[in-house]
Motif scaffolding. Structure first.
Motif, mmCIF file in Angstrom:
data_model
loop_
_atom_site.group_PDB
_atom_site.id
_atom_site.type_symbol
_atom_site.label_atom_id
_atom_site.label_comp_id
_atom_site.label_asym_id
_atom_site.label_seq_id
_atom_site.Cartn_x
_atom_site.Cartn_y
_atom_site.Cartn_z
ATOM 1 N N PHE A 288 -40.024 -17.355 -11.831
ATOM 2 C CA PHE A 288 -40.807 -16.764 -10.743
ATOM 3 C C PHE A 288 -40.030 -16.766 -9.424
ATOM 4 N N LEU A 289 -39.218 -17.787 -9.207
ATOM 5 C CA LEU A 289 -38.330 -17.764 -8.043
ATOM 6 C C LEU A 289 -37.317 -16.634 -8.167
ATOM 7 N N ALA A 290 -36.822 -16.404 -9.392
ATOM 8 C CA ALA A 290 -35.869 -15.318 -9.625
ATOM 9 C C ALA A 290 -36.517 -13.962 -9.363
ATOM 10 N N ALA A 291 -37.755 -13.791 -9.786
ATOM 11 C CA ALA A 291 -38.465 -12.536 -9.533
ATOM 12 C C ALA A 291 -38.635 -12.289 -8.038
ATOM 13 N N ILE A 328 -33.637 -12.874 -13.988
ATOM 14 C CA ILE A 328 -34.748 -13.497 -14.724
ATOM 15 C C ILE A 328 -34.276 -13.994 -16.088
ATOM 16 N N PRO A 329 -33.648 -13.163 -16.930
ATOM 17 C CA PRO A 329 -33.094 -13.724 -18.173
ATOM 18 C C PRO A 329 -31.944 -14.696 -17.924
ATOM 19 N N SER A 330 -31.265 -14.558 -16.799
ATOM 20 C CA SER A 330 -30.168 -15.482 -16.505
ATOM 21 C C SER A 330 -30.659 -16.918 -16.352
ATOM 22 N N VAL A 331 -31.867 -17.092 -15.846
ATOM 23 C CA VAL A 331 -32.437 -18.440 -15.746
ATOM 24 C C VAL A 331 -32.477 -19.093 -17.122
ATOM 25 N N ALA A 405 -40.337 -14.057 -19.735
ATOM 26 C CA ALA A 405 -39.247 -13.356 -19.057
ATOM 27 C C ALA A 405 -39.270 -11.864 -19.364
ATOM 28 N N VAL A 406 -39.537 -11.497 -20.612
ATOM 29 C CA VAL A 406 -39.599 -10.084 -20.992
ATOM 30 C C VAL A 406 -40.718 -9.373 -20.240
ATOM 31 N N LEU A 407 -41.898 -9.991 -20.193
ATOM 32 C CA LEU A 407 -43.026 -9.375 -19.504
ATOM 33 C C LEU A 407 -42.758 -9.236 -18.004
ATOM 34 N N LEU A 408 -42.207 -10.267 -17.416
ATOM 35 C CA LEU A 408 -41.957 -10.250 -15.974
ATOM 36 C C LEU A 408 -40.905 -9.202 -15.613
ATOM 37 N N THR A 409 -39.832 -9.135 -16.389
ATOM 38 C CA THR A 409 -38.770 -8.167 -16.113
ATOM 39 C C THR A 409 -39.249 -6.737 -16.335
#
Length: 423
Positions: A288-291, A328-331, A405-409
């Motif tokens: 969420f921080l990445a988003a 996001i996937p990098s996290v 992560a998939v949903l957020l991205t």
């Protein structure tokens, strides 16, 4: 609340140096040309490659290594070796770069030479980094990074603006490492003295080799596109692509690195029954921080940087919103190595980066079609890396976090498309 505070301090510890580095590259782009930026990027690629095999690898093991006398011996041997070999490898690379560069750019290659000192400073500092991380001194680390980055920018920014060559960025980078080394040395003086346990640590050297291979391959999967584009398409395209990547991932990669650091420390102190839940909580906060950083990065690129930079840099700014989604996937991919170390499956950790490198080469060819297509390919490649790494981990992998992560991205990608079409 304690976990959130630790996340924020760990984020600051990783964010500040990346923000400083991106600012220096941005100013270099503003004052020079894509060709000069491309030349500087070659130096940074060599610098980060050496760092991936040394500092990035040892950071994965240093907290656990400090717990045993054999581990301390390994760290000391590591420092002696890297202090000599790190600078030597970079100097040899710069010599090759100078030989293959055109007459107009040979002098610019010489401005990269200060970077050779960086690996030595990082190697000397690794012992203190491990002690501070092991005792959750994230505030001290973050403050040190802030001081180091301010020192780097205080010197680097004027040099970039006055000299209009990469020397300011190179000197600023190395100065930051030197100041951080001195800061950590001073911070550890107030810590409680400790005595390593005299036990055998037969796995440490083997794990270091495995994680060095993993880290080197991870560098390859993240940088193959730039290496390939620079070698085939030339320095101009490499400079444009690298500015886009630097702007897009500076904040997000700091989130990924800080999440990995925090996950390592949290798993080391968690009870067996709590480890899965603790891991998911750390990853969820990181994503969420990445988003949030992806949204902020895209906004800055569109409404602040576009009016400042020249038309020659517009392709770089165009791909920033897409590339920012990679974080996001990098996290998850940065944290996968922690799970492999925890499960003593370092060799299996190599599968993901190897597969991703093979994917990276065809993805890089998308640059001949368009840079936005390349950016989308890079995002998909990041998810491939995570998926393969989790299959290697098996049921112990945090699969629920991957689904989130998939949903957020996907949701953020839809927003990027809508804004792009509307704009």
């Amino acid at each position: 609340m304690t976990g959130l505070i630790r996340s924020l301090w760990s984020l600051m510890e990783r964010l500040v140096p990346r923000a400083s580095s991106s600012l220096l590259m941005l100013l270099l782009a503003w004052r020079t040309s894509p060709e000069i930026v491309g030349l500087y990027v070659w130096g940074v690629l060599a610098y980060t490659f050496v760092g991936s095999l040394t500092d990035a690898t040892m950071r994965q093991l240093v907290v656990s290594a400090l717990r045993s006398d054999k581990g301390v011996e390994l760290i000391r041997a590591y420092r002696r070796l890297v202090v000599v070999l790190g600078p030597l490898v970079l100097l040899l690379f710069f010599l090759v770069l100078w030989l293959v560069s055109g007459p107009d750019h040979k002098s610019a290659v010489l401005t990269l030479l200060p970077l050779a000192l960086g690996p030595a400073f990082m190697a000397v500092n690794i012992f203190n980094i491990g002690r501070l991380q092991g005792q959750h001194e994230w505030r001290a680390l973050a403050t040190g990074q802030l001081v180091a980055s301010l020192a780097a920018m205080t010197v680097g920014v004027p040099l970039v603006l006055l000299l209009t060559n990469p020397s300011g960025a190179a000197i600023g980078t190395v100065l930051g490492e030197l100041v951080m080394m001195l800061w950590c040395w001073n911070a550890t003086r107030r810590l409680e003295p400790y005595t390593p346990v005299k036990i055998r640590s037969r796995r440490l050297l083997r794990e270091y080799r495995s994680m060095a291979a993993y880290s080197g391959l991870a560098w390859g999967q993240g940088q193959t596109d730039r290496v390939f584009v620079g070698a085939v398409a030339g320095g101009h395209t490499l400079g444009v692509l690298s500015l886009g990547i630097s702007l897009a991932r500076a904040l997000g990669d700091a989130v990924a690195a800080s999440s990995a650091n925090l996950l390592r420390a949290e798993l080391a102190s968690a009870d067996t029954a709590e480890r899965a839940a603790v891991g998911r909580a750390v990853l969820r906060r990181g994503m969420f921080l990445a988003a949030a950083t992806a949204f902020l990065t895209a906004a800055v690129a569109k409404w602040i940087l576009s009016p400042i930079l020249g038309e020659e840099w517009s392709p770089a700014l165009e791909i920033v919103p897409i590339l920012s989604l990679c974080v996001i996937p990098s996290v998850l991919s940065w944290s996968a190595a922690i799970y492999h170390v925890d499960a003593a499956t370092g060799k299996k950790a190599l599968i993901g980066p190897i597969a991703s490198i093979f994917i990276a080469l065809p993805v890089a060819t998308l640059s001949f079609w368009s840079l936005p297509a390349l950016a989308v390919g890079v995002v998909l490649r990041e998810f491939t890396l995570v998926t393969v790494a989790y299959f290697a981990l098996g049921p112990t992998a945090p699969w629920r976090s991957l689904g989130q992560a998939v949903l957020l991205t996907s949701g953020l990608f839809v927003v990027v498309l809508v804004v792009s079409v509307a704009g």
